[in-house]
Scaffold this active site. Structure first.
Site, PDB file in Angstrom:
ATOM      1  N   HIS A  81       0.872  -1.180   0.000  1.00 28.09           N
ATOM      2  CA  HIS A  81       0.000   0.000   0.000  1.00 28.09           C
ATOM      3  C   HIS A  81       0.906   1.226   0.000  1.00 28.09           C
ATOM      4  O   HIS A  81       1.618   1.488   0.970  1.00 28.09           O
ATOM      5  CB  HIS A  81      -0.885  -0.016   1.247  1.00 28.09           C
ATOM      6  CG  HIS A  81      -2.053   0.917   1.192  1.00 28.09           C
ATOM      7  ND1 HIS A  81      -3.126   0.718   0.352  1.00 28.09           N
ATOM      8  CD2 HIS A  81      -2.322   2.072   1.886  1.00 28.09           C
ATOM      9  CE1 HIS A  81      -4.010   1.687   0.526  1.00 28.09           C
ATOM     10  NE2 HIS A  81      -3.548   2.515   1.444  1.00 28.09           N
TER      11      HIS A  81
ATOM     12  N   LYS B 177     -10.774   5.666  -4.379  1.00 28.28           N
ATOM     13  CA  LYS B 177      -9.815   6.735  -4.118  1.00 28.28           C
ATOM     14  C   LYS B 177      -8.462   6.273  -4.642  1.00 28.28           C
ATOM     15  O   LYS B 177      -8.051   5.119  -4.407  1.00 28.28           O
ATOM     16  CB  LYS B 177      -9.707   7.033  -2.624  1.00 28.28           C
ATOM     17  CG  LYS B 177      -8.631   8.072  -2.294  1.00 28.28           C
ATOM     18  CD  LYS B 177      -8.327   8.150  -0.815  1.00 28.28           C
ATOM     19  CE  LYS B 177      -9.389   8.879  -0.068  1.00 28.28           C
ATOM     20  NZ  LYS B 177      -8.985   9.153   1.327  1.00 28.28           N
TER      21      LYS B 177
ATOM     22  N   LYS C 252      -4.480   6.851  -4.559  1.00 26.11           N
ATOM     23  CA  LYS C 252      -3.373   7.465  -3.826  1.00 26.11           C
ATOM     24  C   LYS C 252      -2.301   7.919  -4.811  1.00 26.11           C
ATOM     25  O   LYS C 252      -1.819   7.122  -5.639  1.00 26.11           O
ATOM     26  CB  LYS C 252      -2.774   6.480  -2.826  1.00 26.11           C
ATOM     27  CG  LYS C 252      -3.629   6.225  -1.596  1.00 26.11           C
ATOM     28  CD  LYS C 252      -3.585   7.393  -0.638  1.00 26.11           C
ATOM     29  CE  LYS C 252      -4.247   7.051   0.685  1.00 26.11           C
ATOM     30  NZ  LYS C 252      -4.199   8.173   1.642  1.00 26.11           N
TER      31      LYS C 252
ATOM     32  N   ASP D 208      -5.984  11.348  -3.419  1.00 22.88           N
ATOM     33  CA  ASP D 208      -5.513  11.753  -2.096  1.00 22.88           C
ATOM     34  C   ASP D 208      -4.011  11.962  -2.152  1.00 22.88           C
ATOM     35  O   ASP D 208      -3.261  11.059  -2.534  1.00 22.88           O
ATOM     36  CB  ASP D 208      -5.869  10.683  -1.069  1.00 22.88           C
ATOM     37  CG  ASP D 208      -5.554  11.112   0.357  1.00 22.88           C
ATOM     38  OD1 ASP D 208      -5.164  12.282   0.564  1.00 22.88           O
ATOM     39  OD2 ASP D 208      -5.704  10.282   1.263  1.00 22.88           O
TER      40      ASP D 208
ATOM     41  N   GLU E   4      -8.270  15.437  -2.372  1.00 15.86           N
ATOM     42  CA  GLU E   4      -8.108  15.391  -0.922  1.00 15.86           C
ATOM     43  C   GLU E   4      -6.719  15.822  -0.491  1.00 15.86           C
ATOM     44  O   GLU E   4      -5.718  15.261  -0.936  1.00 15.86           O
ATOM     45  CB  GLU E   4      -8.393  13.968  -0.399  1.00 15.86           C
ATOM     46  CG  GLU E   4      -8.294  13.860   1.116  1.00 15.86           C
ATOM     47  CD  GLU E   4      -8.693  12.497   1.645  1.00 15.86           C
ATOM     48  OE1 GLU E   4      -8.425  12.212   2.836  1.00 15.86           O
ATOM     49  OE2 GLU E   4      -9.275  11.700   0.874  1.00 15.86           O
TER      50      GLU E   4
ATOM     51  N   ASP F 270      -8.304  16.773   5.197  1.00 17.43           N
ATOM     52  CA  ASP F 270      -8.046  15.634   6.080  1.00 17.43           C
ATOM     53  C   ASP F 270      -7.052  16.059   7.155  1.00 17.43           C
ATOM     54  O   ASP F 270      -7.417  16.389   8.273  1.00 17.43           O
ATOM     55  CB  ASP F 270      -7.530  14.452   5.286  1.00 17.43           C
ATOM     56  CG  ASP F 270      -7.255  13.225   6.161  1.00 17.43           C
ATOM     57  OD1 ASP F 270      -7.626  13.247   7.350  1.00 17.43           O
ATOM     58  OD2 ASP F 270      -6.663  12.248   5.671  1.00 17.43           O
TER      59      ASP F 270
ATOM     60  N   LYS G 172     -12.176  11.195  11.379  1.00 15.28           N
ATOM     61  CA  LYS G 172     -11.510  10.018  11.919  1.00 15.28           C
ATOM     62  C   LYS G 172     -11.400  10.191  13.425  1.00 15.28           C
ATOM     63  O   LYS G 172     -10.907  11.217  13.901  1.00 15.28           O
ATOM     64  CB  LYS G 172     -10.095   9.857  11.347  1.00 15.28           C
ATOM     65  CG  LYS G 172     -10.006   9.819   9.840  1.00 15.28           C
ATOM     66  CD  LYS G 172      -8.556   9.839   9.374  1.00 15.28           C
ATOM     67  CE  LYS G 172      -8.438   9.962   7.862  1.00 15.28           C
ATOM     68  NZ  LYS G 172      -7.027  10.059   7.425  1.00 15.28           N
TER      69      LYS G 172
ATOM     70  N   GLU H 100     -14.517   5.526   3.704  1.00 12.27           N
ATOM     71  CA  GLU H 100     -13.430   4.705   3.168  1.00 12.27           C
ATOM     72  C   GLU H 100     -13.005   3.670   4.218  1.00 12.27           C
ATOM     73  O   GLU H 100     -11.822   3.352   4.343  1.00 12.27           O
ATOM     74  CB  GLU H 100     -12.237   5.575   2.754  1.00 12.27           C
ATOM     75  CG  GLU H 100     -11.641   6.398   3.885  1.00 12.27           C
ATOM     76  CD  GLU H 100     -10.382   7.157   3.493  1.00 12.27           C
ATOM     77  OE1 GLU H 100      -9.951   7.040   2.331  1.00 12.27           O
ATOM     78  OE2 GLU H 100      -9.832   7.870   4.360  1.00 12.27           O
TER      79      GLU H 100
END
Length: 365
Positions: free
Chosen positions: A17, A162, A164, A191, A217, A242, A266, A319
């Protein structure tokens, strides 16, 4: 409180990731477990995505702070005094939002279990039984991301994505995002995790405007709210805050600057469920859309976020996908993902139970 326990667990991912400043093959978590005098347990989780680059916190430092400075404050305390306990913790420890979130979540979980209600009941109850959930594409490769997205669509798990970006040239990243969104044929956001400068962002907007990418984002550093506001005026893309939206004071500044039309919520970055919900109410009052974000939480942290998000009108969905990216689960019964949503657990407290054998297997020795 009769006892407190902490566990650091390291759970591998199903695939690499890639974030703008971290490449993950596993994710680490600090689990906090409280036991009341009546034998009721409450659990909470502290995590930061890939280590201290995001907020300065790490699971190792959080555990030391908890054991040496916070655990003594919990000895003999009433679980129904969470507000007082959290206020005392603020006097002892500056910042450390993720750790404070774990502690408050454990207190609220134990309180809700004692009352035999879901944790959402402590906040007025849920307004949804399932939450839409997107999938985050983060291999960094166009073909791999497209294939992964199609598999998720076919399995009826996700139909929004989304992407990255932020590790490469901004123009190349923007073009890859546009090509990915076009190939998938579904709405996509991108993002940056603060990776672009204002000049990078304006150059990329020329590529992104009018494409299948509809939300940008956190392209800029978290303190650059005037820059975010300027981008919002220049672009057809919605701007999501964020890293810029971690506290109620942050929200005051975002509202004043008109810096975002979405805010990612979050519990880990807000310092707990109560503070996340305060941020959400401020955003609502200002007409800013709500989105359920993730700090790459395990099923425990995801369940806590679901309990809170289920009480809110989420214009942007969530998400809360991370349990599907982890190679294993530490719950007895995994969260249920189906029909492009994740079900809100219906049991008491967080609605989940730790698998003790799995916890011990992944516990850092």
């Amino acid at each position: 409180m009769r006892s407190v326990e902490t566990f650091i667990v390291d759970i591998p991912l199903r695939r690499v990731h890639k974030l703008s400043r971290a490449v993950l093959t596993h994710q680490s978590y600090l689990i906090v477990r409280l036991t009341t005098a009546d034998g009721v347990q409450g659990i909470g989780e502290a995590t930061v995505p890939g280590g201290p680059w995001w907020s300065g916190e790490s699971v190792e430092a959080m555990r030391a702070l908890f054991l040496n400075h916070i655990a003594p404050l919990l000895d003999g305390r009433d679980i129904f005094s969470a507000n007082a306990i959290m206020a005392e913790i603020d006097q002892v420890a500056y910042a450390n939002a993720a750790l404070k979130s774990a502690v408050e979540t454990a207190l609220l979980d134990a309180a809700a279990r004692t009352l035999s209600i879901p944790m959402s009941g402590l906040f007025g109850g849920r307004i949804a039984d399932a939450l839409p959930v997107l999938w985050v594409l983060a291999t960094g490769e166009l073909e791999a991301d497209v294939a992964e997205a199609q598999a998720k669509i076919d399995a009826r798990l996700h139909r929004r994505f989304k992407i990255k970006v932020g590790r490469g040239d901004p123009g190349d990243d923007a073009r890859r995002a546009v090509e990915t969104a076009s190939a998938i044929g579904c709405p996509c956001s991108i993002d940056l995790n603060e990776a672009w400068s204002f000049a990078d962002s304006t150059r990329a907007l020329a590529i992104l405007d009018g494409s299948g990418v509809d939300i940008l984002e956190q392209p800029l550093p978290r303190a650059d709210l005037p820059g975010l506001a300027d981008l919002a005026r220049r672009s057809s893309l919605a701007i999501m805050a964020d890293e810029s939206a971690c506290s109620t004071s942050d929200m005051i500044a975002i509202i004043r600057e008109r810096a975002a039309s979405y805010v990612s919520l979050k519990i880990s970055k807000a310092g707990g469920p109560s503070r996340m919900l305060a941020i959400a109410r401020m955003a609502q009052a200002a007409g800013i859309n709500l989105f359920g974000g993730t700090a790459l939480d395990s099923s425990i942290g995801t369940a806590a976020n679901i309990q809170c998000c289920s009480t809110l009108p989420l214009a942007g969905g969530t998400e809360l996908f991370m349990p599907l990216l982890l190679a294993d689960d530490i719950l007895e019964e995994p969260l249920v993902y189906r029909d492009f949503c994740v079900d809100v657990p219906s049991g008491v407290g967080l609605g989940v139970t730790i698998d003790e054998a799995k916890l011990r297997h992944y516990e850092r020795k």
